[in-house]
Design an enzyme around this catalytic site. Structure first.
Site, PDB file in Angstrom:
ATOM      1  N   HIS A 158      42.181  12.055 -46.369  1.00  0.00           N
ATOM      2  CA  HIS A 158      41.207  12.805 -47.166  1.00  0.00           C
ATOM      3  C   HIS A 158      39.995  11.937 -47.499  1.00  0.00           C
ATOM      4  O   HIS A 158      38.844  12.396 -47.434  1.00  0.00           O
ATOM      5  CB  HIS A 158      41.882  13.290 -48.457  1.00  0.00           C
ATOM      6  N   GLU A 195      37.878  11.738 -44.481  1.00  0.00           N
ATOM      7  CA  GLU A 195      37.165  13.016 -44.285  1.00  0.00           C
ATOM      8  C   GLU A 195      35.877  13.030 -45.105  1.00  0.00           C
ATOM      9  O   GLU A 195      34.822  13.468 -44.652  1.00  0.00           O
ATOM     10  CB  GLU A 195      38.073  14.170 -44.706  1.00  0.00           C
ATOM     11  N   HIS A 196      35.952  12.553 -46.330  1.00  0.00           N
ATOM     12  CA  HIS A 196      34.760  12.484 -47.175  1.00  0.00           C
ATOM     13  C   HIS A 196      33.714  11.536 -46.604  1.00  0.00           C
ATOM     14  O   HIS A 196      32.508  11.745 -46.798  1.00  0.00           O
ATOM     15  CB  HIS A 196      35.155  11.996 -48.574  1.00  0.00           C
TER      16      HIS A 196
END
Length: 857
Positions: free
Chosen positions: A68, A71-72
């Site tokens: 995650h 992904e950012h």
């Protein structure tokens, strides 16, 4: 052949067109897999990159949220592009760029006009393979994600989900949240992130999916150009711990600051490729999909124990959960749980009726069709088949397996998998309830233009034949909402819309739900600030059934007292549930202060007090006033023959009572409460709001408002860049609007830490001042205009969306097919227009500012 099997065989023919148009699959020399599905139904394309890595693949750093976090970071800059350039370029070409992370994959995608598919492929290849992970952005984004973690803890449904997975799984990495644990995530370094990126983001671990109006050879050349130059990488296998068999039931009940009980019963089940998976999906559909499902009818309608109840079968990998979830009053939880167990035992002993089986099988077919309505949906189906299942023919295989499921099969899987030893029971309850510890063919082309028929009684009919999908949408729209309700009966229109889909003089609510759901159809209400109505969506062969329900609901509603009480309780429960969401709560509070005594102070859902004051007779009277021909627009969009259907729809409309559209008699002059206000709530995060007068749909500066809203929102907006990206002050920051026909509210809001609330407000003030000074760059304006025009097209891909848009336009006195006009009006907005808009509307003397924050100390 049994009747359900024969009926399902006929339904499967509707899916054959999908299976006869297989996607092209190819593997590049470097191991990258490319999937291309050509569909010329709309000039749109979706480009997606599926990275076969998610939170369960983080090895020694399980629970850190590396997937995650990464992904950012992938839109923060590459060797060729600065971070801001990525989102700016996408929006300048009319596209949307986003990403998401799950347990087993990370997906980056761009939806945009198909003429620019090369731009999307280039940008995604650059971001996925050549990101630089700048150290300052890594640090800044860590703060953003820490706030995201904190905001997740302010969401009761999020907390319940974490409790479920942490309890149901003891060894499998599913037990760790995708975003990571705060403490573990806090210790992640740039070196950890870079090592994970270099190990997992290699071509042989990527699947590129392209769906839309594209050329196969052209797409392949573009993918080879932008992805093919990166060599195959080393890809070490990741060992994912298997979950040991659960040997005894598990129970966790939490008591917190919430108003409603949220509860769930979950059983461990095998993964998606297991032979029983299709039967378990069918079982979940039978038990808890729709208002005529077994548990909904038994536990909500008859026993009145819950406000809502659903069943889901979640099994994406080698393990999963069969999950029954519901909301109820705190004192009814145990009775609801017992009722679920009784229904499961009854089904295990007796099975289901042929009609129930036909309905559930039809629902699954319709779900498959609906998933392919948009290019993005088609690309997602392909990605799931390739990455999650490993078989592009999975859809056909799955439905062929479903065709062999019998009542005996369903009873067997229930008895084998939904056993006490594999049960996990969880709940989140108000503190006051605390208890002591114990216990479809070739794609067709749309005509694109609606045809309007106006009947002698004033009712209007819009028709849009479009045969690209075996899908038909009927929608009846009427003016209504807050402006047409008694001040002491707020929420009446919304409740009225719901009751119209329930009992009629001919059928009970259960019979209505069963009548539409047994053919896989949907019949549902909608309501908003300015309108309400009913919608029915079915397969083309079931149009008469949809029209039958529409006739009965509109012309002979029963307003049954028992159904009235059930739905009123449910609407009240929704309001209570919203009160647990700090952002939703804050929006309601600032709206009330801003609009004051104007009806728009309360949204369409109303208030608990207003709903409690209602009686069935009040709804009947409201319907008698609003449900008239001059206030009605009926829209049909989808696969139908106008020569056959139009006479039937006209006959229906001709039976509506005569009458004119209601007057909008309440003008809005200025904000009721101007100033700075603070509301203390027991939350970890703060949310800030600034509300100003906004234009209505008929306002001269409405289109300037459209551009302004786009200017202040989105990942490439200056406001987002400065507040979130540069300074890391907020997890989200954007603008929004409450739009009436003649007046509205323009709202800025952001989620932040309590200590930085004032700094965020200062940045919002500075951005408003920049626009008031006329300092908007031409490229900013052009990007907003391109994005709005493309967004309008992408938002009108489905029959339901087109019907809603055209119907509302006609209802409000706007052009029905307004695409050309909309583009021209948006392109006509200038920088001086934005400057004048901001100076006139964003004045401090017209501002209602609210900060929702935790109590001091």
């Amino acid at each position: 052949m049994s009747k359900p099997a024969a009926s399902f065989a006929a339904d499967l023919k509707l899916l054959e067109s999908f299976w006869c148009r297989p996607a092209e699959r190819m593997v590049l020399p470097n191991g990258l897999t490319l999937l291309v599905q050509r569909d010329a139904a709309a000039p749109v394309a979706s480009v997606q990159v599926w990275v076969k890595t998610g939170s369960i693949h983080e090895g020694a750093l399980l629970g850190a949220g590396l997937s995650h976090y990464l992904e950012h970071m992938l839109f923060k800059g590459t060797v060729r592009r600065a971070g801001r350039e990525i989102s700016t370029t996408v929006q300048a070409h009319g596209g949307n760029i986003n990403a998401y992370t799950t347990f087993d994959r990370t997906v980056y995608y761009i939806d945009l006009p198909s003429t620019h598919v090369g731009v999307a492929i280039d940008i995604l290849a650059d971001a996925v393979l050549h990101s630089t992970l700048p150290a300052d952005e890594v640090a800044r984004e860590k703060d953003v994600i820490l706030r995201e973690i904190a905001m997740g803890q302010d969401d009761p449904d999020h907390r319940l989900g974490e409790t479920l997975f942490d309890t149901a799984f003891r060894q499998h990495p599913y037990r760790h949240p995708v975003i990571g644990h705060r403490d573990v995530f806090s210790g992640v370094t740039r070196e950890d992130l870079l090592a994970y990126y270099q190990a997992r983001y290699v071509p042989n671990n990527l699947v590129v999916v392209v769906a839309g109006d594209v050329d196969l050879a052209g797409v392949r050349a573009l993918v080879e150009q932008h992805f093919g130059g990166t060599p195959r990488g080393r890809l070490a296998p990741v060992v994912v711990a298997e979950e040991p068999a659960q040997l005894a039931p598990r129970t966790v009940h939490r008591h917190e600051d919430v108003e409603l009980t949220r509860a769930g019963l979950a059983w461990q089940i095998p993964g998606l490729t297991h032979a029983d998976a299709p039967a378990l999906d069918l079982l979940a559909t039978l038990l808890g999909h729709g208002d005529s499902s077994v548990l909904w009818q038994a536990i909500r309608e008859k026993q009145r124990l819950v406000h809502a109840i659903d069943v889901h079968c979640w099994n994406p990998g080698n393990a999963g959960l069969f999950y029954v979830s519901f909301t109820c009053e705190p004192g009814k939880r145990e009775a609801a749980v017992a009722a679920v167990h009784r229904e499961l035992a009854r089904v295990a002993a007796r099975g289901f009726t042929p009609a129930q089986l036909r309905k559930a099988l039809r629902q699954l077919v319709v779900g498959e069709i609906n998933a392919r309505k948009t290019m993005s949906g088609q690309a997602s189906r392909l990605g799931t088949a390739e990455v999650v299942v490993g078989d592009l023919d999975f859809s056909q295989t799955y439905f062929n397996q479903l065709a062999r499921v019998t009542n005996a099969t369903l009873r067997r899987v229930l008895k084998e998998h939904l056993v006490p030893a594999r049960l996990t029971e969880i709940s989140l309850n108000p503190k006051s309830a605390a208890q002591p510890a114990a216990a479809r063919a070739e794609t067709g082309k749309s005509t694109k233009k609606f045809v309007l028929h106006t009947l002698p009684n004033g009712a209007r009919l819009l028709l849009l034949p479009d045969s690209r999908l075996p899908n038909l949408h009927l929608r009846l729209l009427l003016e209504g909402g807050p402006l047409h309700e008694s001040p002491k009966q707020r929420g009446a229109t919304s409740l009225l819309a719901t009751l119209l889909t329930r009992d009629t003089r001919k059928r009970s609510a259960t019979e209505v739900a069963r009548f539409i759901e047994e053919v896989g159809g949907a019949f549902y209400p909608f309501s908003g600030n300015n309108s309400f109505g009913l919608a029915a969506e079915v397969l083309p062969g079931d149009v008469n059934r949809a029209l039958t329900l529409l006739n009965e609901a509109v012309l002979t509603p029963a307003f049954n007292r028992a159904s009235f009480e059930i739905e009123r309780e449910a609407q009240i429960a929704d309001l209570q549930q919203e009160a647990d969401d700090v952002v939703a709560l804050g929006r309601k509070l600032v709206r009330k202060k801003f609009f004051g005594g104007h009806p728009f102070a309360i949204d369409a859902q109303g208030t608990i007090e207003g709903l409690k004051a209602l009686k069935p007779a009040d709804l009947a009277a409201l319907w008698k006033r609003l449900g008239v021909a001059g206030n009605s627009v009926l829209v049909a969009a989808g696969d139908f023959d106008p020569k056959t259907l139009a006479p039937k729809l006209k006959a229906f409309l001709a039976r509506l009572p005569k009458g004119k559209a209601p007057l909008r008699a309440v003008p809005f002059k200025a904000p009721a409460e101007v100033g700075d206000f603070t509301e203390h709530q027991p939350r970890e995060q703060a949310v800030v709001f600034q509300a100003f007068p906004g234009p209505g749909l008929l306002g001269e500066d409405y289109y300037t408002g459209e551009v302004a809203d786009e200017l202040f929102s989105g990942m490439s907006s200056r406001l987002f860049e400065r507040v979130r990206e540069e300074k890391g002050l907020a997890y989200f920051v954007r603008s929004s609007r409450v739009t009436g026909i003649e007046a509205g509210m323009f709202l800025f809001y952001a989620g932040t830490a309590p200590a930085t609330a004032e700094a965020v407000l200062t940045e919002i003030d500075a951005e408003i001042a920049r626009v008031q000074a006329g300092e908007v760059a031409m490229e900013e304006l052009q990007r907003c205009q391109t994005r709005l025009k493309a967004g309008r097209r992408m938002g009108l891909q489905t029959n339901g969306a087109r019907a809603m848009h055209a119907g509302l336009n006609l209802l409000y006195g706007l052009p029905v097919d307004d695409e050309v006009r909309y583009d021209a009006r948006i392109d006509g907005v200038t920088i001086p227009d934005l400057q004048a808009f901001a100076r006139r509307r964003f004045q401090r003397t017209l501002r209602t500012q609210l900060v929702v924050r935790p109590p001091a100390g």
